[in-house]
Design a protein around this motif. Structure first.
Motif, PDB file in Angstrom:
ATOM      1  N   ASP A  12      43.201  42.206  44.367  1.00  0.00           N
ATOM      2  CA  ASP A  12      43.094  43.492  43.694  1.00  0.00           C
ATOM      3  C   ASP A  12      43.951  44.515  44.427  1.00  0.00           C
ATOM      4  O   ASP A  12      44.231  44.366  45.612  1.00  0.00           O
ATOM      5  CB  ASP A  12      41.638  43.974  43.703  1.00  0.00           C
ATOM      6  CG  ASP A  12      40.751  43.088  42.844  1.00  0.00           C
ATOM      7  OD1 ASP A  12      41.250  42.597  41.813  1.00  0.00           O
ATOM      8  OD2 ASP A  12      39.579  42.886  43.213  1.00  0.00           O
ATOM      9  N   ALA A  61      45.026  40.723  36.968  1.00  0.00           N
ATOM     10  CA  ALA A  61      44.157  41.544  36.121  1.00  0.00           C
ATOM     11  C   ALA A  61      43.046  40.719  35.483  1.00  0.00           C
ATOM     12  O   ALA A  61      42.352  41.194  34.585  1.00  0.00           O
ATOM     13  CB  ALA A  61      44.973  42.239  35.036  1.00  0.00           C
ATOM     14  N   ARG A  62      42.885  39.468  35.939  1.00  0.00           N
ATOM     15  CA  ARG A  62      41.808  38.575  35.532  1.00  0.00           C
ATOM     16  C   ARG A  62      41.914  38.145  34.077  1.00  0.00           C
ATOM     17  O   ARG A  62      40.925  37.883  33.406  1.00  0.00           O
ATOM     18  CB  ARG A  62      40.440  39.196  35.832  1.00  0.00           C
ATOM     19  CG  ARG A  62      40.270  39.568  37.310  1.00  0.00           C
ATOM     20  CD  ARG A  62      38.865  40.003  37.639  1.00  0.00           C
ATOM     21  NE  ARG A  62      37.926  38.909  37.503  1.00  0.00           N
ATOM     22  CZ  ARG A  62      37.760  37.930  38.397  1.00  0.00           C
ATOM     23  NH1 ARG A  62      38.510  37.907  39.496  1.00  0.00           N
ATOM     24  NH2 ARG A  62      36.874  36.983  38.210  1.00  0.00           N
ATOM     25  N   ARG A  63      43.147  38.054  33.579  1.00  0.00           N
ATOM     26  CA  ARG A  63      43.401  37.412  32.301  1.00  0.00           C
ATOM     27  C   ARG A  63      43.638  35.919  32.533  1.00  0.00           C
ATOM     28  O   ARG A  63      44.081  35.529  33.601  1.00  0.00           O
ATOM     29  CB  ARG A  63      44.636  38.016  31.623  1.00  0.00           C
ATOM     30  CG  ARG A  63      44.488  39.445  31.139  1.00  0.00           C
ATOM     31  CD  ARG A  63      45.801  39.900  30.491  1.00  0.00           C
ATOM     32  NE  ARG A  63      45.665  41.144  29.767  1.00  0.00           N
ATOM     33  CZ  ARG A  63      45.881  42.332  30.304  1.00  0.00           C
ATOM     34  NH1 ARG A  63      46.240  42.434  31.574  1.00  0.00           N
ATOM     35  NH2 ARG A  63      45.748  43.426  29.574  1.00  0.00           N
ATOM     36  N   ASN A  99      52.786  36.590  35.530  1.00  0.00           N
ATOM     37  CA  ASN A  99      51.705  37.552  35.760  1.00  0.00           C
ATOM     38  C   ASN A  99      52.128  38.951  35.324  1.00  0.00           C
ATOM     39  O   ASN A  99      51.358  39.692  34.692  1.00  0.00           O
ATOM     40  CB  ASN A  99      51.332  37.575  37.244  1.00  0.00           C
ATOM     41  CG  ASN A  99      50.480  36.392  37.653  1.00  0.00           C
ATOM     42  OD1 ASN A  99      49.861  35.744  36.815  1.00  0.00           O
ATOM     43  ND2 ASN A  99      50.444  36.104  38.940  1.00  0.00           N
ATOM     44  N   ASP A 103      50.149  40.926  32.457  1.00  0.00           N
ATOM     45  CA  ASP A 103      49.368  42.082  32.896  1.00  0.00           C
ATOM     46  C   ASP A 103      50.052  43.416  32.641  1.00  0.00           C
ATOM     47  O   ASP A 103      49.385  44.447  32.559  1.00  0.00           O
ATOM     48  CB  ASP A 103      49.060  41.975  34.399  1.00  0.00           C
ATOM     49  CG  ASP A 103      48.035  40.902  34.715  1.00  0.00           C
ATOM     50  OD1 ASP A 103      47.378  40.409  33.781  1.00  0.00           O
ATOM     51  OD2 ASP A 103      47.901  40.552  35.904  1.00  0.00           O
TER      52      ASP A 103
END
Length: 262
Positions: A12, A61-63, A99, A103
């Motif tokens: 993060d 971004a946790r996709r 990524n 994102d």
């Protein structure tokens, strides 16, 4: 072990460390250990997913790290599979680009198009040296074919400038280049185009690669005519050459992502 397979090394957003403390420590950050045995690809409703030991990988971004193109997913799996005992982001340019596409580019397409189109007004290939003659000739040999292609295929004519004096390009030419950028629909292709542009300072060279007018190797050489000339005159600096090699690897990764996105 974590279920978020990218948090360990991309993580993060965090505050920047104190620069004085970092300088004193003068140590590279520790790389996370490899926490999976196998990297592979699984087809799902959102495309072709990168999976590690069967679990879906996530972006910062946790996709879900999933793309429409099987070839890109397979390239990502190869990149993850090639990691050794530790996971080194510096050796994963394809993953970083995808990524970024998932994102950032996908949700900010218009802003990315705006940023790219702005390069056309100050593109590298229109600013020429006045001397020495050998450099002038080298720039012409490398850059004139790109300008000819932009004129004949994209409908954009550019005015050349000597030195660093700014020259205002025709509005219709800038509009034509913007249209060429807007036709790039895939977020991964657009991310690749953006990376190639920022690494070379030339949107026209990047577009020529995207359209197959230049190979990545030809494009890199064209974008570094000045550096090559200076190295021939003054000699090569090992540290500068190392930086250039790393940037070239990033450029070739961006060209590969753009090509696989077609």
């Amino acid at each position: 072990m974590t279920n978020d397979v990218t948090r360990d090394w991309l993580g993060d957003p965090e505050p920047q460390p104190d620069p004085v403390r970092a300088a004193r420590q003068s140590a590279k950050p520790a790389l996370p250990k490899r926490f999976y045995k196998e990297a592979g690809v699984a087809q799902a409703e959102d495309g072709h997913r990168l999976v590690l030991d069967g679990r879906p990988a996530l972006t910062p971004a946790r996709r879900r790290l999933a793309v429409p193109q099987a070839a890109i997913a397979e390239a990502l799996a190869e990149e993850w599979g090639a990691q050794g005992e530790f996971i080194d982001p510096a050796r994963m340019p394809l993953t970083r680009l995808v990524n970024s596409a998932l994102d950032g580019v996908a949700d900010r397409r218009e802003a990315v198009v705006d940023d790219l189109a702005a390069y056309a007004g100050t593109d590298l290939v229109v600013y020429r040296a006045g001397d020495p003659a050998r450099l002038v000739a080298a720039q012409g040999a490398a850059w004139d074919p790109v300008l000819d292609w932009a004129r004949d295929i994209l409908g954009a004519r550019f005015i050349l400038s000597e030195g660093v004096m700014h020259v205002t390009q025709p509005a219709e030419s800038l509009a034509a280049i913007r249209r060429a950028v807007e036709t790039v629909e895939s977020p991964t292709a657009l991310a690749g185009l953006h990376s190639m542009t920022t690494l070379t300072g030339s949107l026209l060279i990047a577009l020529a690669v995207l359209h197959g007018r230049l190979t990545p190797q030809e494009a890199w050489a064209a974008a570094h005519v000045d550096e090559t000339f200076q190295a021939e005159v003054w000699g090569r600096d090992a540290e500068a050459e190392d930086r250039l090699a790393r940037r070239r690897a990033e450029f070739e990764a961006a060209a590969r992502i753009a090509s696989l996105s077609a």
